[in-house]
Design an enzyme around this catalytic site. Structure first.
Site, short mmCIF file in Angstrom:
data_model
loop_
_atom_site.label_atom_id
_atom_site.label_comp_id
_atom_site.label_asym_id
_atom_site.label_seq_id
_atom_site.Cartn_x
_atom_site.Cartn_y
_atom_site.Cartn_z
N TYR A 18 -5.97 16.97 1.10
CA TYR A 18 -7.22 17.17 2.09
C TYR A 18 -6.82 18.49 2.82
O TYR A 18 -5.63 18.86 3.30
CB TYR A 18 -7.02 16.08 3.21
CG TYR A 18 -7.40 14.94 2.57
CD1 TYR A 18 -8.20 14.60 1.64
CD2 TYR A 18 -6.56 13.59 3.02
CE1 TYR A 18 -8.51 13.24 1.15
CE2 TYR A 18 -6.91 12.32 2.55
CZ TYR A 18 -7.64 12.17 1.62
OH TYR A 18 -8.09 11.01 1.05
N HIS B 237 -14.46 8.07 9.19
CA HIS B 237 -13.64 8.42 8.17
C HIS B 237 -12.38 7.46 8.11
O HIS B 237 -11.55 7.64 6.98
CB HIS B 237 -12.83 9.90 8.43
CG HIS B 237 -13.82 11.07 8.21
ND1 HIS B 237 -14.65 11.41 9.20
CD2 HIS B 237 -14.18 11.63 6.97
CE1 HIS B 237 -15.46 12.52 8.52
NE2 HIS B 237 -15.42 12.38 7.28
N ARG C 250 -18.05 23.65 3.33
CA ARG C 250 -16.76 23.24 2.68
C ARG C 250 -17.28 22.40 1.18
O ARG C 250 -18.35 22.12 1.26
CB ARG C 250 -15.81 22.52 3.45
CG ARG C 250 -16.60 21.02 3.90
CD ARG C 250 -15.45 20.23 4.62
NE ARG C 250 -14.43 19.96 3.86
CZ ARG C 250 -14.30 18.87 3.41
NH1 ARG C 250 -15.20 17.82 3.40
NH2 ARG C 250 -13.05 18.30 2.72
N TYR D 15 -9.18 5.46 -4.18
CA TYR D 15 -10.30 5.68 -3.41
C TYR D 15 -11.42 6.14 -3.85
O TYR D 15 -12.64 5.68 -3.84
CB TYR D 15 -9.74 6.37 -2.13
CG TYR D 15 -11.05 6.78 -1.13
CD1 TYR D 15 -11.72 5.98 -0.47
CD2 TYR D 15 -11.33 8.17 -1.18
CE1 TYR D 15 -12.85 6.32 0.63
CE2 TYR D 15 -12.48 8.48 -0.36
CZ TYR D 15 -13.04 7.58 0.27
OH TYR D 15 -14.24 7.90 1.29
N LYS D 16 -11.12 7.21 -4.82
CA LYS D 16 -12.40 7.99 -5.44
C LYS D 16 -12.75 7.15 -6.67
O LYS D 16 -13.77 7.60 -7.33
CB LYS D 16 -11.75 9.39 -5.89
CG LYS D 16 -11.83 10.17 -4.82
CD LYS D 16 -11.17 11.76 -5.18
CE LYS D 16 -10.94 12.62 -4.03
NZ LYS D 16 -12.14 13.26 -3.75
N GLU E 235 -19.78 18.22 -3.76
CA GLU E 235 -20.74 18.07 -2.52
C GLU E 235 -20.43 19.31 -1.78
O GLU E 235 -19.36 19.74 -1.45
CB GLU E 235 -20.58 17.09 -1.71
CG GLU E 235 -20.68 15.64 -2.10
CD GLU E 235 -20.11 14.49 -1.12
OE1 GLU E 235 -20.01 14.84 0.30
OE2 GLU E 235 -20.90 13.43 -1.50
N ASN F 118 -16.46 19.16 -1.20
CA ASN F 118 -15.70 18.04 -1.40
C ASN F 118 -16.12 17.46 -2.66
O ASN F 118 -17.14 17.84 -3.37
CB ASN F 118 -16.42 16.87 -0.42
CG ASN F 118 -15.69 15.57 -0.32
OD1 ASN F 118 -14.09 15.81 -0.15
ND2 ASN F 118 -15.80 14.52 -0.57
C1 HEM Z 1 -19.54 15.82 10.68
C2 HEM Z 1 -19.95 15.79 9.55
C3 HEM Z 1 -19.28 14.74 8.57
C4 HEM Z 1 -19.65 13.42 8.39
C5 HEM Z 1 -20.95 12.77 8.46
C6 HEM Z 1 -18.83 12.89 7.37
C7 HEM Z 1 -18.81 11.89 6.58
C8 HEM Z 1 -18.03 11.13 5.65
C9 HEM Z 1 -18.26 9.88 5.13
C10 HEM Z 1 -19.28 9.00 5.31
C11 HEM Z 1 -17.35 9.86 4.00
C12 HEM Z 1 -16.98 8.59 3.19
C13 HEM Z 1 -16.21 7.56 3.86
C14 HEM Z 1 -16.13 6.32 3.16
O1 HEM Z 1 -15.61 6.12 1.95
O2 HEM Z 1 -16.90 5.18 3.64
C15 HEM Z 1 -16.35 11.08 4.24
C16 HEM Z 1 -15.22 11.47 3.49
C17 HEM Z 1 -14.60 12.22 3.80
N1 HEM Z 1 -14.60 13.51 4.53
FE1 HEM Z 1 -16.13 13.64 5.97
N2 HEM Z 1 -17.68 14.00 7.07
C18 HEM Z 1 -18.07 14.89 7.70
C19 HEM Z 1 -17.30 16.20 7.97
C20 HEM Z 1 -16.19 16.34 7.20
C21 HEM Z 1 -15.38 17.48 7.31
C22 HEM Z 1 -15.68 18.70 8.19
C23 HEM Z 1 -13.95 17.18 6.57
C24 HEM Z 1 -12.91 18.07 6.37
C25 HEM Z 1 -12.58 19.25 6.67
C26 HEM Z 1 -14.23 15.73 6.09
C27 HEM Z 1 -13.36 15.38 5.45
C28 HEM Z 1 -13.52 14.11 4.50
C29 HEM Z 1 -12.43 13.71 3.32
C30 HEM Z 1 -11.47 14.58 3.07
C31 HEM Z 1 -13.42 12.71 2.85
C32 HEM Z 1 -12.72 11.78 1.66
C33 HEM Z 1 -13.60 12.34 0.60
C34 HEM Z 1 -13.40 12.11 -1.04
O3 HEM Z 1 -11.95 11.97 -1.29
O4 HEM Z 1 -13.97 11.74 -1.74
N3 HEM Z 1 -15.51 15.33 6.56
N4 HEM Z 1 -16.92 11.88 5.02
#
Ligand code: HEM
Length: 316
Positions: A17, A167, A197, A290-291, A239, A199
């Protein structure tokens, strides 16, 4: 999609991450691709069939939703003037979508002048999912969203939740204060500024709509992956996420543009193939779980290793 325009996510050999955000100039949050019409059609179909799954809002979000709508129409017309135009005559605003031959007219902040909520209307003209994060004194809260193409999460579940709580399901994301640091980074984003960014995850088949609510339908496809069909079935899902601080309400618009690329296409680029292999091979087990990758990781890597061996033989 083709690998020519695919936003490949890996730059290093091992995934961890990180706040891999970079600032955008101009600060636009939206991109129109060759899949525009196909994806807009799918989006509208999903909204029609499952509205409460794909659109949710709190009453507090209405003012910011108007700002989002104006912003979306302004940015589309500035970034793609031959595809969209946006004009104002007296009190009335007019948005024209030349790609779809459609027109929207409204009076700003007058909810009786439109049939949908502003973000629900604006989102039907862009490929991105749109999430509105209200910036309150005690944090950043998810106050509205139009979400048709989620990667295994539920808008209904997170509506009203704070950034860090959203998160919590992500393994290890609170380690070393990572998610708090990201929260502080977002709180410092200046008005009219956009950050981007990437993802990534993996989807089986070319399916954009993978919400938690229909997991039983699409999740079982993970069991169908074999070394023989992985090239066709397995898709790298990226994404492109953008964070934009709105100038009037100071809330954050979070846009998510989802791209899919089959392994068959990905392997045509040897550098991508190598980076993909190294990142998947060394992925932590809890992140792979998780993924959703653990179920077919062996078969998928089998396909990749076989492809690499064939390419090496040809290069000799
Ligand atoms: C403000 C806007 C953001 C929203 C609304 C958001 C929302 C989410 C949601 C809903 C998830 C999935 C959680 C689940 O499994 O239930 C997620 C995953 C994640 N988010 Fe965010 N996020 C935001 C911004 C960010 C930012 C700026 C970062 C990092 C710099 C970040 C890092 C991550 C990471 C690392 C995951 C795991 C994703 C994966 O491994 O597939 N998020 N986020």
């Amino acid at each position: 999609m083709s690998n020519r325009t695919f936003p490949f996510p890996f730059t290093k050999d091992q995934y961890a991450y990180s706040n891999n955000s970079s600032i955008l100039d101009p600060p636009w949050t939206l991109t129109v691709t060759e899949d525009y019409e196909k994806e807009i059609t799918l989006k509208r179909k999903l909204l029609q069939q499952n509205h409460s799954r794909c659109f949710r809002s709190l009453p507090i979000s209405i003012e910011s939703q108007w700002e989002v709508m104006r912003l979306v129409f302004t940015q589309l017309s500035e970034a793609y003037p031959s595809h969209f135009s946006f004009t104002q005559k007296g009190k009335e605003f007019q948005f024209q979508n030349h790609l779809l031959n459609e027109e929207e007219t409204f009076i700003f902040r007058d909810c009786t002048s439109i049939e949908l909520e502003p973000m629900d209307l604006a989102g039907r003209h862009v490929q991105e999912d749109l999430i509105l994060m209200g910036d309150r004194s005690d944090g950043l809260f998810l106050e509205a969203g139009q979400l048709c193409f989620p990667s295994n999460w539920s808008l209904a579940f997170v509506l009203g939740m704070e950034f860090k709580s959203i998160h919590y399901p992500v393994p290890g994301i609170t380690d070393n204060g990572f998610i708090e640091k990201v929260g502080r980074f977002i709180s410092r984003i200046r008005p009219n500024t956009a950050w981007e960014r990437k993802n990534w995850s993996i989807t089986i088949s070319e399916k954009l709509d993978t919400p938690l609510e229909t997991y039983a339908d699409w999740g079982r496809m993970r069991q169908e992956v074999t070394e023989e069909n992985a090239g066709e079935l397995v898709h790298l899902r990226v994404e492109v996420q953008r964070l934009f601080r709105m100038p009037i309400n100071h809330d954050i618009l979070f846009s998510i543009h989802t791209y899919l690329l089959s392994l068959e296409e990905l392997i045509k680029n040897e550098q991508w193939l190598m980076l993909f292999y190294r990142n998947i091979k060394t992925l932590d087990d809890d992140i792979a779980d998780y993924k959703g990758i653990s179920q077919y990781k062996k078969e998928m890597l089998g396909f990749v290793e076989k492809t690499m061996a064939e390419k090496e033989k040809m290069n000799r």
